[in-house]
Design an enzyme around this catalytic site. Structure first.
Site, mmCIF file in Angstrom:
data_model
loop_
_atom_site.group_PDB
_atom_site.id
_atom_site.type_symbol
_atom_site.label_atom_id
_atom_site.label_comp_id
_atom_site.label_asym_id
_atom_site.label_seq_id
_atom_site.Cartn_x
_atom_site.Cartn_y
_atom_site.Cartn_z
ATOM 1 N N SER A 119 -16.327 -42.843 -9.794
ATOM 2 C CA SER A 119 -15.212 -43.773 -9.882
ATOM 3 C C SER A 119 -14.597 -44.077 -8.524
ATOM 4 O O SER A 119 -13.865 -45.050 -8.390
ATOM 5 C CB SER A 119 -14.115 -43.192 -10.783
ATOM 6 N N HIS A 140 -21.186 -48.111 -11.189
ATOM 7 C CA HIS A 140 -19.970 -47.649 -11.860
ATOM 8 C C HIS A 140 -19.697 -48.418 -13.145
ATOM 9 O O HIS A 140 -19.219 -49.553 -13.120
ATOM 10 C CB HIS A 140 -18.767 -47.768 -10.906
ATOM 11 N N GLU A 152 -19.402 -52.084 -11.677
ATOM 12 C CA GLU A 152 -19.256 -52.234 -10.227
ATOM 13 C C GLU A 152 -20.531 -51.739 -9.543
ATOM 14 O O GLU A 152 -20.976 -50.620 -9.799
ATOM 15 C CB GLU A 152 -18.074 -51.410 -9.717
ATOM 16 N N ASN A 190 -10.525 -49.107 -9.658
ATOM 17 C CA ASN A 190 -9.627 -47.951 -9.552
ATOM 18 C C ASN A 190 -8.680 -48.032 -8.366
ATOM 19 O O ASN A 190 -7.626 -47.393 -8.378
ATOM 20 C CB ASN A 190 -10.438 -46.663 -9.522
#
Length: 291
Positions: A119, A140, A152, A190
């Site tokens: 992450s 991701h 991602e 994130n």
């Protein structure tokens, strides 16, 4: 590169979700975990989740039966050696991930692509501990992987364009959308999401609002499908804290300092849904705030 067989390392919530979507996209999947019981639980959960999709007419029974047959499990990391692509989805601790890649490396073919579902941890740094940084990329998935449409793709400094393109084609075959991201702490999602959750915890910590008022305000005032504290419980408070620490350490800015209350909950073992308690207590008939 023609990807046919994909290895998944880790049979937790993210790992079995990734195996689920890969198998439905006609990939042969080999999932591994150090815990045989975790593998058994993962297969049970995959079947249950596919059953839910079947009842909602998202997939057919033939789709489900064929996908389940495509997933094999093993507790031996070396068995993943022949895979064309490997997705590491172990716990969000860099030392664990580096050790996995180190143990896996002697068993790989020369063209195998390594990826991490991290992450927030540096892809460049993870790749540097392998013999193939040019064939290493961040892959991701969002949680839950069978539902969320974004992946991602995070290039490390050495990632070759052919590696990115191969993984982009895999994402496309899954029916998801790839978002290219550069290798900065937290990447895109994130980098934006976790500080919002952390600020919600600070809002609770400082007494600005209680759990219900904070979550209700963001659901109704910002049209978010889940409140930030509810979402933190869903993600796992340990994962939220780990990402905030990566942001704080990597960007050296006090605005990313984890809230002390978040740290306290993790120290108490109140990690959210997976442990039965977090900002909500899930042990009764309906979730209730713990503060």
């Amino acid at each position: 590169m023609d990807v046919r067989t994909i290895g998944v390392i880790g049979a937790g919530q993210m790992g079995h979700g990734i195996a689920h979507v890969l198998a439905l996209a006609d990939y042969d999947v080999l999932m591994t975990d150090i815990s045989p019981s975790a593998l058994e639980q993962a297969m049970t959960q995959i079947e249950a989740n596919m059953g839910r999709q079947l009842r909602r007419e998202i997939i057919t029974r033939d789709d489900m039966e064929a996908a389940l047959k495509r997933i094999r499990t093993t507790h031996k990391l070396a068995d993943l050696g022949p895979c064309d692509l490997i997705i590491e989805s172990a716990t969000e601790r860099e030392s664990v991930k580096r050790a996995i890649f180190e143990d896996l490396q002697p068993h790989l073919g020369p063209d195998t692509i390594l990826t991490s579902n991290t992450s927030s941890i540096s892809i460049t740094r993870l790749a540097s501990g392998t013999d193939r940084p040019e064939r290493f990329i961040g892959f991701h998935f969002m949680n839950p992987a069978p539902v969320m449409r974004l992946v991602e793709l995070v290039r490390g400094i050495a990632t070759e364009e052919s590696t990115f393109e191969t993984c982009r084609q895999v994402v496309e075959r899954l029916g998801k959308t790839a978002a290219p991201a550069e290798d900065f702490p937290g990447f895109i999602v994130n980098r934006i999401l976790m500080p919002m959750i952390n600020e919600a915890v600070y809002t609770l910590y400082e007494g600005v609002g209680d759990v219900l008022s904070i979550d209700k305000s963001m659901r109704l005032g910002a049209n978010h499908p889940m409140g930030p504290l509810e979402l933190a419980d869903f993600i796992g408070l340990d994962t939220c804290l780990a990402i905030m620490n990566v942001l704080h350490d990597g960007l050296a800015d006090t605005k990313y300092r984890p809230c002390p209350l978040l740290t306290k909950y993790v120290e108490a073992g109140w990690l959210g849904r997976k442990t039965g308690r977090g900002f909500y207590d899930y042990r009764g008939d309906a979730p209730v705030p713990t503060r």
